[in-house]
Design a protein around this motif. Sequence first.
Motif, PDB file in Angstrom:
ATOM      1  N   ASN A 123       0.854  -1.184   0.000  1.00 42.32           N
ATOM      2  CA  ASN A 123       0.000   0.000   0.000  1.00 42.32           C
ATOM      3  C   ASN A 123       0.893   1.239   0.000  1.00 42.32           C
ATOM      4  O   ASN A 123       1.187   1.823   1.043  1.00 42.32           O
ATOM      5  N   HIS A 124       1.358   1.621  -1.197  1.00 43.51           N
ATOM      6  CA  HIS A 124       2.305   2.733  -1.286  1.00 43.51           C
ATOM      7  C   HIS A 124       2.351   3.248  -2.722  1.00 43.51           C
ATOM      8  O   HIS A 124       1.868   2.606  -3.652  1.00 43.51           O
ATOM      9  N   ASP A 125       2.972   4.407  -2.887  1.00 45.41           N
ATOM     10  CA  ASP A 125       3.155   5.016  -4.191  1.00 45.41           C
ATOM     11  C   ASP A 125       3.980   4.101  -5.103  1.00 45.41           C
ATOM     12  O   ASP A 125       5.084   3.678  -4.755  1.00 45.41           O
ATOM     13  N   ALA A 126       3.447   3.803  -6.284  1.00 41.21           N
ATOM     14  CA  ALA A 126       4.079   2.827  -7.170  1.00 41.21           C
ATOM     15  C   ALA A 126       5.442   3.270  -7.663  1.00 41.21           C
ATOM     16  O   ALA A 126       6.344   2.438  -7.833  1.00 41.21           O
ATOM     17  N   VAL A 127       5.614   4.551  -7.925  1.00 43.12           N
ATOM     18  CA  VAL A 127       6.881   5.018  -8.474  1.00 43.12           C
ATOM     19  C   VAL A 127       8.017   4.805  -7.478  1.00 43.12           C
ATOM     20  O   VAL A 127       9.119   4.380  -7.837  1.00 43.12           O
ATOM     21  N   GLU A 128       7.748   5.068  -6.199  1.00 44.01           N
ATOM     22  CA  GLU A 128       8.770   4.831  -5.180  1.00 44.01           C
ATOM     23  C   GLU A 128       9.039   3.349  -4.988  1.00 44.01           C
ATOM     24  O   GLU A 128      10.193   2.936  -4.777  1.00 44.01           O
ATOM     25  N   VAL A 129       7.988   2.536  -5.060  1.00 43.65           N
ATOM     26  CA  VAL A 129       8.187   1.089  -4.929  1.00 43.65           C
ATOM     27  C   VAL A 129       9.072   0.581  -6.062  1.00 43.65           C
ATOM     28  O   VAL A 129      10.011  -0.181  -5.854  1.00 43.65           O
ATOM     29  N   LEU A 130       8.785   1.019  -7.294  1.00 50.35           N
ATOM     30  CA  LEU A 130       9.598   0.600  -8.430  1.00 50.35           C
ATOM     31  C   LEU A 130      11.042   1.037  -8.269  1.00 50.35           C
ATOM     32  O   LEU A 130      11.979   0.275  -8.522  1.00 50.35           O
ATOM     33  N   GLU A 131      11.226   2.270  -7.839  1.00 49.98           N
ATOM     34  CA  GLU A 131      12.576   2.818  -7.754  1.00 49.98           C
ATOM     35  C   GLU A 131      13.422   2.118  -6.697  1.00 49.98           C
ATOM     36  O   GLU A 131      14.594   1.785  -6.940  1.00 49.98           O
ATOM     37  N   PHE A 132      12.850   1.895  -5.526  1.00 51.62           N
ATOM     38  CA  PHE A 132      13.652   1.447  -4.396  1.00 51.62           C
ATOM     39  C   PHE A 132      13.524  -0.041  -4.060  1.00 51.62           C
ATOM     40  O   PHE A 132      14.420  -0.610  -3.435  1.00 51.62           O
ATOM     41  N   MET A 133      12.415  -0.689  -4.433  1.00 50.83           N
ATOM     42  CA  MET A 133      12.152  -2.023  -3.913  1.00 50.83           C
ATOM     43  C   MET A 133      12.194  -3.145  -4.947  1.00 50.83           C
ATOM     44  O   MET A 133      12.327  -4.316  -4.569  1.00 50.83           O
ATOM     45  N   ILE A 134      12.056  -2.813  -6.208  1.00 49.74           N
ATOM     46  CA  ILE A 134      11.998  -3.859  -7.232  1.00 49.74           C
ATOM     47  C   ILE A 134      13.377  -4.048  -7.854  1.00 49.74           C
ATOM     48  O   ILE A 134      13.907  -3.136  -8.487  1.00 49.74           O
ATOM     49  N   PRO A 135      13.984  -5.216  -7.696  1.00 48.91           N
ATOM     50  CA  PRO A 135      15.315  -5.444  -8.259  1.00 48.91           C
ATOM     51  C   PRO A 135      15.283  -5.440  -9.790  1.00 48.91           C
ATOM     52  O   PRO A 135      14.263  -5.771 -10.413  1.00 48.91           O
ATOM     53  N   ASP A 136      16.394  -5.084 -10.387  1.00 48.84           N
ATOM     54  CA  ASP A 136      16.509  -5.122 -11.839  1.00 48.84           C
ATOM     55  C   ASP A 136      16.355  -6.558 -12.339  1.00 48.84           C
ATOM     56  O   ASP A 136      16.796  -7.520 -11.696  1.00 48.84           O
ATOM     57  N   GLU A 137      15.693  -6.685 -13.483  1.00 56.21           N
ATOM     58  CA  GLU A 137      15.488  -7.960 -14.177  1.00 56.21           C
ATOM     59  C   GLU A 137      14.822  -9.018 -13.293  1.00 56.21           C
ATOM     60  O   GLU A 137      15.069 -10.214 -13.432  1.00 56.21           O
ATOM     61  N   SER A 138      13.943  -8.569 -12.410  1.00 59.03           N
ATOM     62  CA  SER A 138      13.278  -9.508 -11.498  1.00 59.03           C
ATOM     63  C   SER A 138      11.848  -9.842 -11.913  1.00 59.03           C
ATOM     64  O   SER A 138      11.245 -10.751 -11.336  1.00 59.03           O
ATOM     65  N   LEU A 139      11.303  -9.124 -12.903  1.00 58.22           N
ATOM     66  CA  LEU A 139       9.901  -9.297 -13.258  1.00 58.22           C
ATOM     67  C   LEU A 139       9.738 -10.044 -14.574  1.00 58.22           C
ATOM     68  O   LEU A 139      10.439  -9.773 -15.558  1.00 58.22           O
ATOM     69  N   ALA A 140       8.794 -10.969 -14.606  1.00 60.09           N
ATOM     70  CA  ALA A 140       8.425 -11.641 -15.855  1.00 60.09           C
ATOM     71  C   ALA A 140       7.369 -10.852 -16.608  1.00 60.09           C
ATOM     72  O   ALA A 140       7.342 -10.846 -17.843  1.00 60.09           O
ATOM     73  N   THR A 141       6.494 -10.172 -15.862  1.00 61.64           N
ATOM     74  CA  THR A 141       5.399  -9.420 -16.473  1.00 61.64           C
ATOM     75  C   THR A 141       5.120  -8.167 -15.661  1.00 61.64           C
ATOM     76  O   THR A 141       5.117  -8.206 -14.428  1.00 61.64           O
ATOM     77  N   PHE A 142       4.866  -7.082 -16.368  1.00 64.12           N
ATOM     78  CA  PHE A 142       4.440  -5.823 -15.759  1.00 64.12           C
ATOM     79  C   PHE A 142       3.052  -5.511 -16.290  1.00 64.12           C
ATOM     80  O   PHE A 142       2.842  -5.477 -17.507  1.00 64.12           O
ATOM     81  N   GLN A 143       2.087  -5.291 -15.392  1.00 64.36           N
ATOM     82  CA  GLN A 143       0.697  -5.069 -15.787  1.00 64.36           C
ATOM     83  C   GLN A 143       0.216  -3.688 -15.360  1.00 64.36           C
ATOM     84  O   GLN A 143       0.422  -3.275 -14.219  1.00 64.36           O
ATOM     85  N   LEU A 144      -0.462  -3.025 -16.287  1.00 70.71           N
ATOM     86  CA  LEU A 144      -1.099  -1.737 -16.014  1.00 70.71           C
ATOM     87  C   LEU A 144      -2.423  -1.728 -16.752  1.00 70.71           C
ATOM     88  O   LEU A 144      -2.471  -1.562 -17.968  1.00 70.71           O
ATOM     89  N   TYR A 145      -3.504  -1.942 -16.011  1.00 74.12           N
ATOM     90  CA  TYR A 145      -4.823  -2.085 -16.622  1.00 74.12           C
ATOM     91  C   TYR A 145      -5.706  -0.876 -16.321  1.00 74.12           C
ATOM     92  O   TYR A 145      -5.928  -0.528 -15.161  1.00 74.12           O
ATOM     93  N   PHE A 146      -6.185  -0.248 -17.361  1.00 73.98           N
ATOM     94  CA  PHE A 146      -7.147   0.839 -17.280  1.00 73.98           C
ATOM     95  C   PHE A 146      -6.693   1.989 -16.365  1.00 73.98           C
ATOM     96  O   PHE A 146      -7.408   2.386 -15.444  1.00 73.98           O
ATOM     97  N   PRO A 147      -5.483   2.513 -16.605  1.00 67.69           N
ATOM     98  CA  PRO A 147      -5.060   3.686 -15.830  1.00 67.69           C
ATOM     99  C   PRO A 147      -5.910   4.890 -16.197  1.00 67.69           C
ATOM    100  O   PRO A 147      -6.545   4.924 -17.265  1.00 67.69           O
ATOM    101  N   ASP A 148      -5.913   5.870 -15.325  1.00 67.22           N
ATOM    102  CA  ASP A 148      -6.683   7.089 -15.573  1.00 67.22           C
ATOM    103  C   ASP A 148      -6.264   7.677 -16.917  1.00 67.22           C
ATOM    104  O   ASP A 148      -5.081   7.951 -17.142  1.00 67.22           O
ATOM    105  N   PRO A 149      -7.206   7.897 -17.835  1.00 66.65           N
ATOM    106  CA  PRO A 149      -6.833   8.366 -19.176  1.00 66.65           C
ATOM    107  C   PRO A 149      -6.544   9.861 -19.263  1.00 66.65           C
ATOM    108  O   PRO A 149      -5.999  10.307 -20.262  1.00 66.65           O
ATOM    109  N   TRP A 150      -6.946  10.605 -18.222  1.00 66.27           N
ATOM    110  CA  TRP A 150      -6.781  12.065 -18.303  1.00 66.27           C
ATOM    111  C   TRP A 150      -7.174  12.525 -19.713  1.00 66.27           C
ATOM    112  O   TRP A 150      -6.359  13.011 -20.479  1.00 66.27           O
ATOM    113  N   HIS A 151      -8.461  12.381 -20.014  1.00 66.15           N
ATOM    114  CA  HIS A 151      -8.909  12.497 -21.394  1.00 66.15           C
ATOM    115  C   HIS A 151      -8.848  13.905 -21.966  1.00 66.15           C
ATOM    116  O   HIS A 151      -8.794  14.079 -23.175  1.00 66.15           O
ATOM    117  N   LYS A 152      -8.816  14.947 -21.119  1.00 67.19           N
ATOM    118  CA  LYS A 152      -8.675  16.300 -21.645  1.00 67.19           C
ATOM    119  C   LYS A 152      -7.246  16.524 -22.116  1.00 67.19           C
ATOM    120  O   LYS A 152      -6.288  16.166 -21.436  1.00 67.19           O
TER     121      LYS A 152
END
Length: 242
Positions: A123-152
């Motif tokens: 339960n935390h900000d994703a950008v900080e989690v990616l930067e500090f907690m996720i090791p390089d080359e550790s993921l098989a898949t990265f998923q981002l489903y239906f992010p806010d489109p900011w349509h304007k």
Amino acid sequence: MTDQENQASEKTQPVGEARYMRKIRSFVKREGRMTNRQQTAIDTLWATMGVDYQEKELDFTELFGRDAPVVLEIGFGMGKSLVEMAKNAPEKNFFGIEVHGPGVGACLADAGEAGLTNLRVINHDAVEVLEFMIPDESLATFQLYFPDPWHKARHHKRRIVQPEFIENMRPKLAIGGVIHMATDWENYAEHMLEVLKAASDFKNSCDSDYAPRPEWRPLTKFENRGNNLGHGVWDLLFERIS
């Protein structure tokens, strides 16, 4: 999601999803009311399924108690599709990032009822989690489903999918790892496609620009409703090649 956007009143109000590594927060935490079920799930399951934020890289083998492909999802909302994917793919480890506390509680409750052992959440900000907690080359898949489109148009700079975000996410994927994104806004799909095509370290996994919905991505209630109204959904699958 537009999924997320439709859930926004019960989820959170993003103030700058296009923040890349240490610029501004991708979300402001504005917690909704936690139900008894959600709070009970956090109280009883956090010790085994929850991950506390720290500026230290995770060891996924230690975290899950086994060595298996890791699927990371940003913004799982209330967690129903994430739980379903983890249930349907017990051979994989799933790691979900979400800032909305009640959503985390709902996800844990469903995961507990399903008896899952291959799901962890933070339960935390994703950008900080990616930067500090996720090791390089550790993921098989990265998923981002239906992010806010900011349509304007004047808000497009706030979209999370930007060249800088992809560049910062790229090293977290193993070679051969896959980015899987989905949106129900055609304009955002075109933007995602443009950004991914411009990323030299990736190639489209499909012969056409967009992929049919893979069987592993569950339909959400909002997507089902959109399908009934004739709305489109666009999936993108790109593989890291270098």
